[in-house]
Design a protein around this motif. Structure first.
Motif, mmCIF file in Angstrom:
data_model
loop_
_atom_site.group_PDB
_atom_site.id
_atom_site.type_symbol
_atom_site.label_atom_id
_atom_site.label_comp_id
_atom_site.label_asym_id
_atom_site.label_seq_id
_atom_site.Cartn_x
_atom_site.Cartn_y
_atom_site.Cartn_z
ATOM 1 N N PHE B 622 -41.345 2.537 6.139
ATOM 2 C CA PHE B 622 -41.428 1.524 7.184
ATOM 3 C C PHE B 622 -40.179 1.466 8.065
ATOM 4 C CE2 PHE B 622 -44.433 0.528 3.857
ATOM 5 C CZ PHE B 622 -45.600 0.528 4.619
ATOM 6 N N VAL B 623 -39.085 2.009 7.551
ATOM 7 C CA VAL B 623 -37.902 2.132 8.411
ATOM 8 C C VAL B 623 -38.238 3.067 9.568
ATOM 9 C CG1 VAL B 623 -35.578 3.088 8.565
ATOM 10 C CG2 VAL B 623 -36.196 1.637 6.616
ATOM 11 N N LEU B 624 -38.806 4.213 9.215
ATOM 12 C CA LEU B 624 -39.128 5.195 10.252
ATOM 13 C C LEU B 624 -40.265 4.689 11.135
ATOM 14 C CD1 LEU B 624 -38.241 7.867 11.327
ATOM 15 C CD2 LEU B 624 -39.691 9.028 9.674
ATOM 16 N N LYS B 625 -41.238 4.026 10.497
ATOM 17 C CA LYS B 625 -42.355 3.503 11.279
ATOM 18 C C LYS B 625 -41.850 2.454 12.274
ATOM 19 C CE LYS B 625 -46.898 1.459 11.181
ATOM 20 N NZ LYS B 625 -47.929 0.730 10.438
ATOM 21 N N GLY B 626 -40.915 1.638 11.820
ATOM 22 C CA GLY B 626 -40.345 0.625 12.703
ATOM 23 C C GLY B 626 -39.683 1.270 13.913
ATOM 24 N N ILE B 627 -39.037 2.409 13.671
ATOM 25 C CA ILE B 627 -38.383 3.119 14.779
ATOM 26 C C ILE B 627 -39.442 3.616 15.773
ATOM 27 C CG2 ILE B 627 -37.069 5.195 15.351
ATOM 28 C CD1 ILE B 627 -35.477 4.711 12.741
ATOM 29 N N GLU B 647 -53.791 13.237 5.517
ATOM 30 C CA GLU B 647 -53.111 14.108 4.563
ATOM 31 C C GLU B 647 -52.727 15.409 5.249
ATOM 32 O OE1 GLU B 647 -55.002 14.638 0.776
ATOM 33 O OE2 GLU B 647 -55.497 12.493 0.633
ATOM 34 N N VAL B 648 -51.506 15.852 4.997
ATOM 35 C CA VAL B 648 -51.002 17.098 5.588
ATOM 36 C C VAL B 648 -50.282 17.870 4.481
ATOM 37 C CG1 VAL B 648 -49.347 18.075 7.236
ATOM 38 C CG2 VAL B 648 -50.707 16.080 7.886
ATOM 39 N N ASP B 649 -50.491 19.155 4.439
ATOM 40 C CA ASP B 649 -49.841 19.995 3.427
ATOM 41 C C ASP B 649 -48.335 19.798 3.428
ATOM 42 O OD1 ASP B 649 -51.895 21.113 2.202
ATOM 43 O OD2 ASP B 649 -51.692 23.128 3.091
ATOM 44 N N GLY B 650 -47.782 19.607 2.255
ATOM 45 C CA GLY B 650 -46.336 19.495 2.161
ATOM 46 C C GLY B 650 -45.837 18.077 2.324
ATOM 47 N N LEU B 651 -46.738 17.153 2.642
ATOM 48 C CA LEU B 651 -46.335 15.758 2.812
ATOM 49 C C LEU B 651 -47.000 14.901 1.732
ATOM 50 C CD1 LEU B 651 -46.588 15.553 6.701
ATOM 51 C CD2 LEU B 651 -44.558 15.990 5.294
ATOM 52 N N HIS B 652 -46.373 13.790 1.398
ATOM 53 C CA HIS B 652 -46.874 12.898 0.351
ATOM 54 C C HIS B 652 -48.283 12.417 0.721
ATOM 55 C CE1 HIS B 652 -47.245 9.621 -2.374
ATOM 56 N NE2 HIS B 652 -45.971 9.680 -2.783
ATOM 57 N N PRO B 653 -49.280 12.726 -0.116
ATOM 58 C CA PRO B 653 -50.664 12.431 0.292
ATOM 59 C C PRO B 653 -50.927 10.937 0.461
ATOM 60 C CG PRO B 653 -50.587 13.242 -1.976
ATOM 61 C CD PRO B 653 -49.204 13.397 -1.424
ATOM 62 N N GLY B 654 -50.162 10.106 -0.230
ATOM 63 C CA GLY B 654 -50.387 8.665 -0.102
ATOM 64 C C GLY B 654 -49.508 8.022 0.949
ATOM 65 N N ARG B 655 -48.621 8.786 1.532
ATOM 66 C CA ARG B 655 -47.674 8.199 2.474
ATOM 67 C C ARG B 655 -47.579 9.023 3.759
ATOM 68 N NH1 ARG B 655 -42.629 6.281 -1.393
ATOM 69 N NH2 ARG B 655 -43.840 4.802 -2.647
ATOM 70 N N THR B 656 -48.717 9.328 4.297
ATOM 71 C CA THR B 656 -48.736 10.098 5.538
ATOM 72 C C THR B 656 -49.656 9.393 6.525
ATOM 73 O OG1 THR B 656 -48.385 12.153 4.347
ATOM 74 C CG2 THR B 656 -49.259 12.344 6.575
ATOM 75 N N LEU B 668 -47.224 12.461 13.734
ATOM 76 C CA LEU B 668 -47.403 12.105 12.341
ATOM 77 C C LEU B 668 -46.087 11.596 11.791
ATOM 78 C CD1 LEU B 668 -46.123 14.395 10.211
ATOM 79 C CD2 LEU B 668 -48.065 15.689 11.020
ATOM 80 N N ILE B 669 -46.249 10.754 10.767
ATOM 81 C CA ILE B 669 -45.089 10.165 10.124
ATOM 82 C C ILE B 669 -45.396 10.170 8.640
ATOM 83 C CG2 ILE B 669 -46.071 7.896 10.697
ATOM 84 C CD1 ILE B 669 -43.282 6.754 10.585
ATOM 85 N N ALA B 670 -44.431 10.564 7.815
ATOM 86 C CA ALA B 670 -44.751 10.737 6.403
ATOM 87 C C ALA B 670 -43.511 10.816 5.542
ATOM 88 C CB ALA B 670 -45.558 12.028 6.215
ATOM 89 N N GLN B 671 -43.746 10.644 4.261
ATOM 90 C CA GLN B 671 -42.707 11.010 3.309
ATOM 91 C C GLN B 671 -42.948 12.469 2.947
ATOM 92 O OE1 GLN B 671 -42.398 8.813 -0.435
ATOM 93 N NE2 GLN B 671 -41.158 10.481 -1.280
ATOM 94 N N LEU B 672 -41.864 13.202 2.794
ATOM 95 C CA LEU B 672 -41.970 14.582 2.354
ATOM 96 C C LEU B 672 -42.549 14.581 0.946
ATOM 97 C CD1 LEU B 672 -41.153 17.376 3.390
ATOM 98 C CD2 LEU B 672 -38.938 17.051 2.282
ATOM 99 N N HIS B 673 -43.411 15.551 0.663
ATOM 100 C CA HIS B 673 -44.023 15.621 -0.666
ATOM 101 C C HIS B 673 -42.929 15.724 -1.727
ATOM 102 C CE1 HIS B 673 -46.503 16.874 -3.989
ATOM 103 N NE2 HIS B 673 -47.580 16.643 -3.259
ATOM 104 N N PRO B 674 -43.048 14.963 -2.828
ATOM 105 C CA PRO B 674 -41.995 14.990 -3.859
ATOM 106 C C PRO B 674 -41.649 16.406 -4.327
ATOM 107 C CG PRO B 674 -43.522 13.223 -4.300
ATOM 108 C CD PRO B 674 -44.078 13.964 -3.126
ATOM 109 N N SER B 675 -42.639 17.295 -4.372
ATOM 110 C CA SER B 675 -42.317 18.655 -4.821
ATOM 111 C C SER B 675 -41.503 19.391 -3.750
ATOM 112 C CB SER B 675 -43.591 19.425 -5.179
ATOM 113 O OG SER B 675 -44.389 19.563 -4.036
ATOM 114 N N GLU B 676 -41.761 19.105 -2.488
ATOM 115 C CA GLU B 676 -40.950 19.688 -1.401
ATOM 116 C C GLU B 676 -39.537 19.112 -1.475
ATOM 117 O OE1 GLU B 676 -41.590 21.797 1.221
ATOM 118 O OE2 GLU B 676 -43.727 22.163 0.900
#
Lengths: 345, 803
Positions: B622-627, B647-656, B668-676
């Protein structure tokens, strides 16, 4: 009754004196001067006095009441002041503790340099022109008097995409495109942008870097106009006491061509490590637009003339801020970027 | 080009001029002098010695004890060079000498034996190893017998000289010769020239009796001349010639080869010497090679030729690659007695192509590529013949064999002095102009108010009026040009609306705490489309320098993430970067890729960090979304922007979330996938990419003021219970739609999910603001509007008021 009044006065004054807080003093006020206090009682009790004594006694009670009230109010003022002082004392802070930081970022140093240059030329009536980074060989070379097989093409080893398409090696194709689009009309533009050359990255080379170029075309544009314009630029970017000198040089798209040196801004021309002991620093290349370039874009080179200049914001930033390695501009180390926060002198 | 000032002074008088000042004058006139090299390196006490006696050192196999006559005395010097012999004249550095490497010569004892100095190699005197002739490459240098013991070796070796290193631009190939530089210096100094001489007596025999010449490729080789010199003796060149070559950066070989190189340096005309007897056929045929034909060149490399490569043949097989390198089969050897000297004009394009194909650059090819002076082809051949007669004892056969269809007419330029002055913004008099042309040795006539100029053929860069303008201006002095500004109709400059908005976007993001990054456009195949908003066929380099920089990017995020990893690895606890740059997609009609300007941002680490007040907060979605929301607000687009789960490859499926502007996906705005995150060694990292071009080009309504109302607004808070999965954005949309014109603002102020709620439910609290700019609202009006909202929420989202 008089004696009673006198005793009461003494008592109240003592209590006032003994009050240590606003609250205590208020209690005293209520206790003695309030509607249920002894002084009021005294006044009420006056009915029992003979009629001729009443005025005298009434006056006496009033005098005492006024006297007590005055003392009380003085005491009240004092105590209130004390209370405020105590509160202020309690609220005091260590003003030397750090403030809450306002986190802000800033321009990349190259953008800083580019915008400074853009703004200077905008103030002189220039517009900003931009063009594609992947460019046709025609605009990058041929339209600039660099036909296929021209020896000067060796100077710019390029990243080709196909035989006719490449990553632009300079921002000059924007000039060629602008001339073509303006169809013979006067031009006054600045073209900033990314450019690419087939160089190995090291302290002084980068396969990607930036350029900013200027182009002016009009009736009777003279080489003296170029020199005057460059002098304004040099003074604005590097200080009012900068001098410039032009040296003959060669670029396929200009004739005559020059390189511009500025007097060293560090030593003022005496010679130092910045100017490599020469007193002069090479800043940019420039020249009068080659008639072939004008003609190819549909301009009549006998009627119209122009000048062009081009420089590298990396080099300017390196000189201005003392950056020693061009790779710093592309590593994006926050410890580097964050140093370009403040205003200039 | 390395120019010995001593050698130069043979053609033009530079007396009384310090070489540094000369260099400065040359630079200011247009040829940049990159370096002024003192060949003496300030050496003193380096003299000629005569080795009278040499005996083996008793204690060391490889050392010799030499008694050396150094003029004033005979002294003992220990020498370790394998080639030192009694009877040699050698270079002796005497005690007190300082050699170019910084070595100080002192009296010393070597294994018990006294040594009063050092016998030197040329390298020890500062001459590059590659320039020392092979005979002396691994030992001391042996001077001619005529050298006088005790005298300084510096003049003998031409080291009492200063060399100017010229950085030549491609147009000034005329200065690729000593004579060319002499013309330039003569013009600068207003000095006359001395020309080299070619004089020899011709033999009775004729060159044409010895040699037949046929040129079958006139376009590539419009002029060819060969001279034949017989009875030559191949030996070492005289010292003066050797040291001139070394000063010019050429290694001496033998007198024949050295003479061709000397004339090359003097005239800029490449020559080649063939061993006449090794030709075998008495014939020279110049032709294009046949595809796949082979030749072994002087460097012992076998080279396969293509059909566009010009070769010199003996009528049967190639004996040289024209203008590039000679063949081993016809090379001059120590036993050679008759040579053929070739001087030719090979077309520049042909030589450039051949030299490029074989990756073979020589002093010769460099000059042909840029075009040699057609009028020096014969002169150079004559000069070489003359030197062969003088220095190799050769007998020059009468005449020469020649094919010549080369156009040698000089370029004519007609220009008016007014035109020159108009273009320069100066008032140079006609007299000053003609005086400059005279100094430059340009033929001219002044008539009818015009200058009719014939440019000398050595100056192939002079073709048009502007070239004359440059010549006049550079000789007159660029310092004399006044400073003016263009005289023209005054027009305002400025940024386009797009450019101005882009600057505001930058300023906004920086105000929000992000630093501007600039990363590379070229990336690897793997990264080119990663996280891309939109993919299309990639744009690939034909010849990348590495796999990592081989394809143009379609997303800015991968390189920004690299920067985050770089900073995180260097203890940065917060990294917040943005970049504005192009991505390259597919191909447009013009054949170029579609270049689209994007904005990307990454944030990682802490957002709030007030250490002493104990407030810390990690960045989150939400910091980034606010921006982003603030950015859309800035651009007047917030009402048209919605965020939707994706959902986008490489990005957190629940936070994209995909960002849509008026229904079109623009970011698009997302958290990087934890494995990435793990592979990149990053903490929680959030990324954003926007199609900036679309955002900035979106039309917005003009900014128009809404009157500030005197009437109060009324707020109503509601707490709703809804299913946990229900998106709050949907609730907000329902409220907006159902609230009617009085509803001015909806603010989400609380969200609760947990123990106090029924499982699968959450509580969402909004504050609704009702307002009429014209009057004070009545309670009834608000209740009515509010009830509509509650009804709609219940019907469309199953939302109940929380009790």
């Amino acid at each position: 009754m008089e004696a009673q009044l006198q005793q009461l006065k003494e008592e109240v004054l003592q209590k006032i004196e003994a009050s240590a807080s606003v609250k205590e003093l208020n209690d005293v006020r209520v206790a003695y001067l309030g509607k249920k206090g002894p002084i009021t009682d005294l006044l009420k009790g006056m009915g029992k006095l003979p009629a001729e004594e009443r005025p005298k006694m009434g006056a006496l009670v009033n005098v005492v009441r006024e006297e007590v009230t005055t003392v009380l109010e003085a005491r009240m003022t004092l105590l209130q002041e004390q209370a405020i002082n105590e509160q202020l004392e309690k609220e005091s802070i260590d003003v030397t503790l750090p403030g809450r930081p306002i986190k802000t970022g800033n321009h990349h140093p190259l953008t800083r340099v580019v915008e400074e240059i853009e703004d200077l030329f905008i103030s002189m009536g220039y517009e900003i022109a931009e063009g594609p980074e992947v460019e046709k060989d025609y605009y990058n070379f041929e339209a600039l008097n660099l036909p296929k097989g021209h020896p000067a093409r060796d100077m710019q080893d390029s990243f080709y995409i196909s035989e006719d398409i490449l990553l632009r090696t300079h921002t000059s194709p924007v000039q060629a495109r602008t001339m073509e689009a303006k169809e013979g009309q006067p031009i006054k533009i600045i073209c900033p942008g990314k450019v690419y050359r087939r160089d190995n990255d090291d302290a002084t080379h980068s396969h990607q870097f930036t350029q900013i170029e200027g182009l002016v075309i009009g009736e009777n544009i003279r080489m003296s106009d170029l020199k005057g314009t460059l002098s304004i630029f040099a003074k604005k970017m590097f200080g009012d006491d900068r001098e410039i000198r032009l040296r003959p040089s060669f670029f396929p798209f200009t004739e005559p061509s020059v390189e511009m040196d500025i007097s060293c801004f560090k030593c003022g021309g005496d010679g130092c490590n910045v100017c490599k002991k020469t007193g002069w620093i090479e800043i940019l290349g420039a020249g009068m637009v080659h008639p072939n370039v004008l003609e190819m874009a549909g301009y009549d080179s006998k009627k119209l003339s122009g000048f062009a200049f081009g420089m590298g914001p990396e080099r300017i930033a390196m000189l201005k801020y003392g950056v020693e390695d061009i790779r710093h501009f592309y590593t994006n180390d926050v410890r580097f970027l964050s140093q370009f926060h403040r205003t200039e002198v | 080009m390395l120019v010995s000032t001593k050698w130069l002074s043979e053609y033009v008088n530079t007396q009384g001029l310090d070489p540094k000042d000369l260099g400065e004058k040359i630079t200011r006139a247009g040829i940049e002098v990159d370096a002024v090299i003192d060949r003496s390196h300030g050496m003193t006490n380096v003299v000629v010695g005569y080795v009278k006696e040499k005996v083996k050192h008793p204690e060391a196999d490889k050392l010799n004890i030499c008694q050396v006559d150094v003029g004033e005395e005979t002294t003992q010097i220990i020498c370790g060079a394998p080639n030192v012999e009694a009877g040699q004249k050698v270079i002796v550095a005497r005690p007190g000498a300082v050699l170019p490497g910084g070595m100080k010569i002192k009296k010393a004892k070597l294994r018990g034996e006294e040594s009063n100095g050092m016998i030197c190699s040329l390298q020890e005197l500062g001459i590059e190893g590659r320039l020392v002739s092979k005979a002396y490459a691994d030992g001391i240098y042996v001077l001619p017998e005529t050298a006088v013991p005790g005298e300084s070796v510096l003049p003998l070796l031409g080291l009492d000289d200063v060399v100017l290193e010229l950085g030549l631009t491609p147009n000034r190939s005329d200065a690729l010769s000593m004579l060319g530089v002499a013309y330039e210096v003569g013009a600068i100094l207003s000095e006359d020239m001395q020309y080299p001489e070619a004089s020899y007596s011709e033999s009775n025999e004729k060159a044409s009796d010895y040699l037949n010449l046929k040129v079958e490729a006139m376009e590539e080789n419009p002029m060819y001349i060969a001279k034949v010199v017989k009875n030559i003796q191949v030996k070492e060149s005289p010292l003066w010639l050797q040291h001139r070559l070394m000063a010019a950066g050429v290694r001496p070989h033998n007198n024949v080869v050295d003479i061709t190189n000397y004339v090359l340096m003097e005239y800029g005309q490449p020559l080649h010497a063939f061993d006449y007897d090794r030709l075998e056929t008495k014939e020279i045929v110049v032709r294009l090679a046949s595809e796949g034909e082979k030749i072994v060149t002087l460097d012992d490399q076998e080279r396969t030729l293509k059909s566009n490569h010009l070769v010199i043949t003996n009528g049967k097989e190639p004996i040289a690659i024209a203008g590039v390198m000679g063949g081993a089969n016809s090379e001059v050897h120590n036993d050679t007695t008759t040579v053929v000297i070739e001087s030719a004009y090979f077309a520049s394009g042909s030589v450039r192509q051949t030299s490029k194909d074989h990756n073979l650059r020589s002093d010769a090819s460099a000059r042909f590529e840029k075009g040699v002076d057609p009028n020096r082809v014969i002169l150079a051949a004559e000069r070489a013949a003359s030197l062969l007669a003088e220095l190799a004892g050769g007998e020059v056969l009468a005449g020469s064999v020649m094919v010549d269809e080369l156009d040698k007419t000089p370029a004519e330029v007609v220009v008016s002095p007014d035109f020159i002055n108009n273009r320069l913004g100066m008032k140079i008099s006609l007299e000053d102009m003609t005086s400059i042309l005279t100094r430059l040795k340009f033929d001219y006539q002044a008539a009818n108010g015009l200058l009719y100029i014939k440019a000398p053929t050595r100056r192939q860069d002079i073709k048009i009026e502007e070239d004359i303008i440059e010549e006049i201006a550079r000789m007159y002095g660029y310092d004399e040009i006044p400073m003016t500004l263009p005289v023209e109709e005054s027009k305002p400059g400025g940024l386009s609306s797009y450019q101005a908005k882009r600057r505001q976007v930058r300023a906004y993001l920086e105000g929000a705490g992000l630093y501007q990054a600039i990363t590379y456009s070229l990336t690897s195949k793997e990264m080119s489309q990663k996280f891309a908003l939109e993919t299309a066929p990639v744009t690939e380099l034909l010849m990348p320098m590495s796999e990592d920089r081989s394809i143009l990017r379609q997303s800015l995020i991968p390189h920004l993430l690299e920067a985050v990893t770089y900073n995180t690895a260097r203890q940065a606890d917060t990294v917040a970067l943005y970049e504005v740059g192009s991505v390259f997609l597919g191909e447009t009609e013009s054949g170029l890729p579609h270049e689209q300007e994007h904005l990307a941002a990454v944030i990682s680490g802490k957002w709030l960090d007030h250490s002493w007040q104990g407030e810390k907060k990690a960045v989150d979605f939400f910091v980034l979304k606010g921006i982003v929301e603030g950015l859309m607000e800035l651009l007047g687009l917030s009402k048209e922007v919605v965020f939707e789960r994706t959902e986008v490859d490489g990005l957190h499926p629940g936070r994209t979330a995909s960002i849509k502007l008026a229904g079109e996906e623009i970011g698009l705005i997302a958290q990087l996938h934890p494995s990435e995150q793990k592979t990149r060694d990053l903490k929680e990292t959030y990324v954003l990419e926007l199609n900036l071009a679309k955002v900035l080009n979106k039309e917005v309504e003009a900014l128009y003021y809404a009157p500030v109302s005197k009437f109060p607004s009324i707020s109503r808070d509601i707490a709703l219970v809804v299913d946990s999965e229900k998106a709050t954005g949907e609730l907000q949309a329902i409220i907006h739609l159902s609230g009617g014109r009085l509803l001015k603002n909806v603010h989400l102020f609380d969200l609760y999910e947990g123990e106090k709620m029924e499982p699968g439910k959450k509580s969402v609290a909004f504050s609704l603001t009702y307002f009429d700019p014209e009057r004070t609202l009545t309670d009834e009006e608000v209740v009515n509007a509010h009830n509509k909202v509650l009804k709609a929420l219940a019907e469309k989202a199953g939302a109940e008021l929380r009790g």
